[in-house]
Design an enzyme around this catalytic site. Structure first.
Site, short mmCIF file in Angstrom:
data_model
loop_
_atom_site.label_atom_id
_atom_site.label_comp_id
_atom_site.label_asym_id
_atom_site.label_seq_id
_atom_site.Cartn_x
_atom_site.Cartn_y
_atom_site.Cartn_z
N ARG A 18 -0.83 5.80 -1.48
CA ARG A 18 -2.24 6.20 -1.58
C ARG A 18 -2.40 7.53 -2.33
NH1 ARG A 18 -4.07 6.06 4.44
NH2 ARG A 18 -1.88 6.68 4.64
N ASN A 36 -5.62 1.99 3.35
CA ASN A 36 -4.83 0.94 3.98
C ASN A 36 -5.77 -0.05 4.61
OD1 ASN A 36 -2.33 2.02 3.36
ND2 ASN A 36 -2.14 3.16 5.28
#
Length: 746
Positions: A18, A36
């Site tokens: 990320r 997520n």
């Protein structure tokens, strides 16, 4: 402007993925978010450079990340004002995986060795490029609140790093420091010792010859000075492990190269961020006592992989320690502080972070310069395998055999293999299997099963568990023959649909209810056909003949006068020998086996190398090590009778040559070659009859490098392709994988 929604699957959680997406999107001036989402990472981007983002995304990944699939679709613009990492969701159940535990990276290592760094000598240093993952996670999505790090709220300094997009600890869920993270403590017996540096004190106690338990990332090691013969022997005594080789941890590659031989592939593997134990050949100047790996020409070695390991070496002056799992043989590793402190060790170096998923060290051996897993666990689990065939849509839980068990969960064309579980005939290990299945269900978000696959053996504890779980899930039970499962795991390694397989190991329950272990099989994944095998031999006393292979030698030689030369290997001497032959004649408690392992064990007895098995594979391993030092190519014929190799004549010739004064090493090498050549001849014959070009080799016998090379040379010299394990275990660790694939293919 363009707007895209991207769903990525693979190793994309807990690896700095990320933050990487954030940096790439920011560099390209894109707006949107990343988060997520269950088992995937969702990316929303809009702006002028979306095509460039999609092109670069899979090409510039962080060190641990891996994208297996990427779905891209156009969406309506949302007019985001910037790009950000947003809170995780739980609305998608695609195929993805949490990465394995990764060895400390160079940057984190530099910090713990830098007196001016705030993490100097801190034993739990980590970042998005390294540290624990699988062993600390409870469920997905992978965020700190769903790990054992949730008990350690970040201090202000760590929180700044966690929130800084350009910092390598940005959204690193396992990060911490000495102000906010786990702490080490040291105990003498049950008494905690007050010290500012528990690791230094531990190093001092090791120097004094004590046994130290160290609770690590995925389990606990028992540690002694590898150079101290007395300490090694005392550890053996307390563990009741009289002969099994101990693995060691060496300070660095330079120190290791002084006493072990390494190829470039072995160097690449042992220094990788997975840091497995690698089985290496000893050099002539090998400096350790014989008690470390008695009777073997090789030794299992690993390099440090956690901060606490490096600190242990830094605080002491010993370059190699014994590092063996802290458990009673056959039972799971200890992970609770209370049981560690109450163990067989003198001192205990423990910490206050929970180990949520036990994970033993992985073990690898190279044969003819090709990698083979002996144990696939830390550093690799739970990274999945892909099924290389068209499969059904059933969810499968495969439980493996009974010894050296792993289990596997299969959905779509993905199989998640578990960490090493062990011998499930032990109640604690069977309970560990149950717990590990529950944990893997949470991590993979696969908790409904259509099929429970298990071994064909009706009395294995895993077979009983299969029926119990089938009731729980409303699933069908599918028993699968042991060597068929071995064969399919091997075939999937190379995406081969049809092959002839040599399956050679200690034991597997056969379709005829006898013990197999020297088999020539045809498989097309769904089905198998037995085309050849070793000569069936009687096992007086059943499994007793496995522990005391002199009984097998007596049965194979079928000569009471000849076997009396080995009477000292029988507890009651000649009287016991007479009773064994009476037992064979009467057929009372006498099993039937075609096991290659039993033949090799008998060979070890015949050559007075080993006459009692105190650990799995001991006699055969010592036979291999004796043969390693052969200098003369003796020949023992491999007599094929129909579709069977005559092993009685091989053993008789071994005894004759040895009694005529030939060197033990030369006869051992010749005996191994005869068995390997015989299996090869049977396989080539079957391949010619079936018109199949691929011949594979699987089973624990193929950890033996000399046997593997002999088979390979014979197969290839006859114009066939030789297939061996490359990414899977040759032994029983891959059985559950094969079971899962068969259940998905049928």
């Amino acid at each position: 402007m363009n707007a895209l929604k991207i769903l990525t699957q693979g190793i994309v959680q807990g690896v700095g993925f990320r933050p990487y997406v954030y940096r790439l999107a920011s560099e390209l001036g894109l707006k949107g978010y990343v988060r997520n989402l269950g088992n995937v990472v969702e990316i929303i981007i809009e702006g002028e450079n979306t095509d460039l983002f999609v092109d670069r995304l899979p090409k510039e990944l962080p060190p641990i990340a891996k994208i297996n699939s990427m779905e891209v679709e156009s969406i309506d613009e949302s007019n985001f004002t910037d790009f950000e990492i947003i809170e995780s969701g739980d609305s998608y159940s695609g195929i993805s995986v949490i990465p394995p535990d990764i060895a400390i990276c160079d940057k984190c290592l530099e910090e713990i060795r830098n007196p001016n760094d705030r993490r100097y000598k801190y034993a739990f240093n980590a970042c998005t490029d390294c540290g624990p993952r699988f062993t600390v996670i409870e469920s997905v999505p992978y965020d700190r609140i769903r790990t054992s790090m949730d008990e350690f709220p970040l201090c202000d300094d760590c929180l700044v790093e966690y929130r800084e997009p350009l910092n390598r600890r940005y959204h690193g869920e396992a990060i911490c420091c000495s102000d906010c993270g786990p702490q080490m403590e040291i105990y003498e017996g049950l008494t905690k010792i007050d010290t500012e540096n528990p690791i230094r004190l531990g190093a001092e106690k090791l120097k004094e010859g004590n046994i130290l338990a160290i609770k690590g990332i995925g389990g606990t090691h028992l540690v002694v000075d590898a150079y101290n013969d007395e300490a090694v022997k005392e550890l053996r005594k307390r563990l009741n492990r009289p002969n099994q080789a101990f693995a060691v941890m060496c300070k660095d590659l330079e120190s290791l190269q002084k006493y072990a031989e390494l190829t470039q592939k072995e160097i690449d593997t042992i220094t990788s961020n997975k840091r497995p134990i690698v089985i290496l050949k000893k050099k002539d100047n090998y400096p350790f006592p014989d008690s470390l790996s008695p009777g073997l020409h090789n030794i299992g070695v690993m390099l440090p992989y956690s901060p606490m390991h490096y600190l242990l070496f830094d605080e002491g002056d010993i370059d190699t320690y014994v590092m063996t799992s802290a458990n009673i043989p056959g039972e799971p590793m200890m992970i609770k502080n209370e049981e560690i402190i109450n163990g067989v060790n003198d001192y205990s170096l423990v910490h206050n972070r929970q180990i949520l998923n036990r994970c033993d060290d992985s073990v690898i051996r190279f044969r003819n310069n090709e990698l083979s897993f002996i144990r696939r666990s830390r550093g690799y689990t739970p990274e999945p395998y892909t099924i290389n065939y068209d499969v059904n849509d059933l969810n499968v839980l495969a439980l493996g055999p009974e010894l050296d068990v792993t289990f596997s969960i299969a959905k779509d064309n993905i199989v998640y293999p578990s960490q090493h579980i062990g011998n499930t005939n032990k109640p604690k290990t069977l309970n560990f299997l149950r717990e590990a299945i529950t944990n893997m269900e949470r991590i993979t978000k696969i908790n409904e099963f259509d099929v429970i696959a298990c071994d064909l053996h009706p009395h294995f504890f895993t077979t009983r568990l299969a029926h119990e779980l089938a009731e729980k899930y409303g699933a069908d039970v599918m028993p699968i023959q042991h060597h068929h499962a071995h064969s399919v795991a091997l075939a999937n390694d190379s995406a081969i649909e049809e092959m002839i397989v040599i399956a050679a190991d200690g034991v597997g329950f056969g379709s005829d209810a006898t013990s197999w272990g020297g088999e020539i099989l045809y498989t097309d994944i769904k089905n198998f056909e037995r085309l050849g095998h070793l000569e069936p031999q009687l096992m007086p006393g059943g499994d007793v003949a496995t522990k005391y292979p002199a009984r097998m030698l007596a049965s194979i030689l079928k000569d009471e006068n000849l076997i009396k030369n080995y009477s000292s290997y029988f507890k009651y001497g000649d009287m016991e020998i007479k009773n064994i032959f009476k037992q064979i004649d009467a057929g009372i408690n006498v099993g039937i086996t075609t096991s290659t392992g039993r033949v090799l064990d008998s060979m070890a007895v015949a050559l007075e190398i080993c006459h009692e098995r105190t650990y799995e594979g001991e006699c055969s391993m010592k036979l291999e090590s004796a043969a390693y030092y052969s200098t003369n190519d003796l020949e023992i014929p491999a007599i094929i009778e129909g579709n069977m190799l005559n092993t009685t004549e091989i053993l008789r010739e071994v005894v004759r040559l040895y009694q005529n004064g030939e060197k033990k090493a030369d006869v051992a090498a010749a005996g191994q070659r005869a068995v390997a050549n015989g299996l090869s001849k049977l396989a080539v014959k079957a391949s010619e009859n079936k018109n199949i070009e691929n011949i594979g080799a699987t089973g624990g016998v193929f950890y033996n490098e000399a046997i593997t090379n002999t088979v390979k040379n014979h197969v290839e010299s006859n114009g066939f392709n030789f297939i061996q394990h490359k990414n899977t275990c040759a032994g029983d660790g891959s059985v559950s994988l094969g079971q899962a694939i068969i259940a998905k293919k049928v």
